[in-house]
Motif scaffolding. Structure first.
Motif, mmCIF file in Angstrom:
data_model
loop_
_atom_site.group_PDB
_atom_site.id
_atom_site.type_symbol
_atom_site.label_atom_id
_atom_site.label_comp_id
_atom_site.label_asym_id
_atom_site.label_seq_id
_atom_site.Cartn_x
_atom_site.Cartn_y
_atom_site.Cartn_z
ATOM 1 N N THR A 229 26.566 -44.484 14.438
ATOM 2 C CA THR A 229 25.650 -43.606 15.153
ATOM 3 C C THR A 229 24.292 -44.267 15.283
ATOM 4 O O THR A 229 23.801 -44.914 14.351
ATOM 5 C CB THR A 229 25.491 -42.269 14.403
ATOM 6 N N ALA A 230 23.684 -44.120 16.452
ATOM 7 C CA ALA A 230 22.314 -44.570 16.679
ATOM 8 C C ALA A 230 21.442 -43.343 16.918
ATOM 9 O O ALA A 230 21.828 -42.428 17.646
ATOM 10 C CB ALA A 230 22.242 -45.503 17.882
ATOM 11 N N TYR A 231 20.270 -43.335 16.303
ATOM 12 C CA TYR A 231 19.303 -42.260 16.493
ATOM 13 C C TYR A 231 18.062 -42.846 17.159
ATOM 14 O O TYR A 231 17.574 -43.914 16.775
ATOM 15 C CB TYR A 231 18.918 -41.635 15.154
ATOM 16 N N LEU A 232 17.553 -42.145 18.145
ATOM 17 C CA LEU A 232 16.318 -42.568 18.799
ATOM 18 C C LEU A 232 15.587 -41.336 19.289
ATOM 19 O O LEU A 232 16.135 -40.232 19.281
ATOM 20 C CB LEU A 232 16.618 -43.546 19.934
ATOM 21 N N GLU A 233 14.325 -41.508 19.692
ATOM 22 C CA GLU A 233 13.548 -40.350 20.140
ATOM 23 C C GLU A 233 12.891 -40.639 21.483
ATOM 24 O O GLU A 233 12.356 -41.724 21.722
ATOM 25 C CB GLU A 233 12.512 -39.950 19.091
ATOM 26 N N SER A 234 12.927 -39.638 22.331
ATOM 27 C CA SER A 234 12.370 -39.796 23.669
ATOM 28 C C SER A 234 10.865 -40.014 23.636
ATOM 29 O O SER A 234 10.309 -40.696 24.501
ATOM 30 C CB SER A 234 12.697 -38.564 24.523
ATOM 31 N N ILE B 286 19.799 -38.482 20.637
ATOM 32 C CA ILE B 286 18.473 -38.650 21.233
ATOM 33 C C ILE B 286 17.621 -37.424 20.917
ATOM 34 O O ILE B 286 17.898 -36.321 21.376
ATOM 35 C CB ILE B 286 18.571 -38.823 22.758
ATOM 36 N N GLY B 287 16.575 -37.619 20.133
ATOM 37 C CA GLY B 287 15.633 -36.537 19.857
ATOM 38 C C GLY B 287 14.775 -36.279 21.074
ATOM 39 O O GLY B 287 14.136 -37.194 21.602
#
Length: 378
Positions: free
Chosen positions: A84-89, A130-131
């Protein structure tokens, strides 16, 4: 005494981790023997990746991207061993990246977020979370889609300029999304649809610099774009403009839904990741907070989730905020036992309290932490 500190960020001043640490430092000057557990929170907006990195570990990978006006900006993705990859807009689309005079949702783009997603896919992520939150864009993810291989075209077959206003001329799409069979998840606690009175343009456009004429133009542009997505993007769900969560982050939620993704509660995802339920079960007192504790705080934000969980366990829940604009009765109904304001701590707005709260938040939070310990510690 066992004290759980689980605040959100103070937008524009301190990340959640520093908020919690400042309150804890003040508390320890009065009651050093108490057991303080720090669990900073986020609901998908700025700080989402940092909070999850603290909780999950994994590898934080720097990724160069661009801001809402196309200027170079630093970004990062969090890669965990389960693929899993987590990132934020907000790292690419954030309102905080623009000066007040630069805010214009007619021209800002989500292209930089697409670069972050593409980087996650290049690193082999099978799920990309994606946050969504704190965005300066209102382009329904048109820039994001372009970065992933899907270009909006006008009636003559020319690629459209970036920004929400250009979508008034959208007629077709060119290309297919390069997702490598990965699943996209939008982490958001906003359930607004893309279109209409409760949609992205009407509700959030004015916060990003849109006047009334801009709002009407943007809503019409996104309505046209939604119709083109349904027509030309395979797998796009019908009725895209009305789906819950589609209006998140200027319509980025709709783009993720159009790509076959789904929306999940951002605060729910974070609380599971950090084990908040177990921490609440072991606590005697809960301290949470955010920059502005107002009517929006009690509708799906971090503070509402924490206060409700504390109330269900019979725990006192204290809110520390930069400013407090919620009545005691409304706050108590949500599970909030008491509130403390940095602005009031510094003498109130009429005595410069707002400026002090913005320029000296850590100092004020340490002092409030000591005050809390004197009032609450056994």
């Amino acid at each position: 005494m066992r004290v759980l500190l689980c605040p959100d960020k103070f937008a524009g001043t301190l990340p959640a981790q520093e908020v919690a640490q400042a309150v804890a430092a003040g508390w320890r000057t009065v009651a050093a023997a108490d057991d303080l557990l720090i669990r900073p929170l986020a609901d998908g907006g700025p700080g989402f990746v940092a909070v999850l990195a603290d909780a999950l570990g994994g590898r934080r990978v720097p990724v160069p991207t661009v801001d809402p006006l196309g200027r170079p900006a630093p970004g990062e993705i969090l890669l965990t061993p389960d693929g899993t990859a987590y990132l934020e807009s907000a790292q690419a689309c954030g309102l905080h990246l623009l000066a007040a005079a630069e805010r214009d949702p007619k021209t800002t783009t989500s292209y930089g977020l697409g670069l972050l997603v593409a980087a996650a896919l290049e690193h082999g992520a099978r799920t990309v979370v994606i946050g969504l939150g704190g965005s300066a864009t209102n382009d329904a993810g048109a820039g994001l889609l372009t970065a992933l291989g899907v270009t909006p075209l006008d009636g003559t077959g020319q690629a459209l300029p970036y920004g929400g206003a250009a979508l008034t001329a959208v007629a077709a799409l060119d290309g297919v999304p390069r997702l490598r069979a990965a699943t996209l998840v939008a982490a958001t606690d906003v359930d607004n649809p893309l279109l209409g009175l409760h949609g992205a343009s009407n509700v959030y456009g004015p916060q990003k610099g849109a006047d009334r004429a801009d709002v009407l133009l943007l809503d019409a542009a996104l309505e046209r774009f939604a119709a083109v997505l349904e027509k030309d993007l395979p797998g796009c769900p019908a009725g895209l403009g009305a789906l819950p969560g589609g209006g998140a982050a200027g319509g980025l939620g709709a783009a993720i839904l159009a790509l076959g993704g789904r929306c999940e509660s951002g605060i729910g995802l974070v609380t599971r990741a950090i084990g908040l339920d177990a921490a609440l079960d072991a606590a005697d007192l809960v301290i949470t907070g955010e920059g502005s504790f107002d009517h929006q705080s009690l509708r799906g934000k971090v503070v509402a989730g924490v206060a409700g969980a504390a109330r269900d366990r019979g725990l006192p829940c204290v809110v520390v905020a930069g400013r407090v604009a919620t009545g005691r009765r409304e706050a108590a109904t949500a599970g909030v036992t008491d509130t403390y304001s940095l602005v009031d701590h510094y003498g109130g707005e009429e005595r410069g309290g707002l400026e002090a709260a913005m320029t000296r938040p850590a100092e004020g939070l340490r002092e409030l932490g000591a005050r809390l310990a004197r009032q609450w510690s056994r």
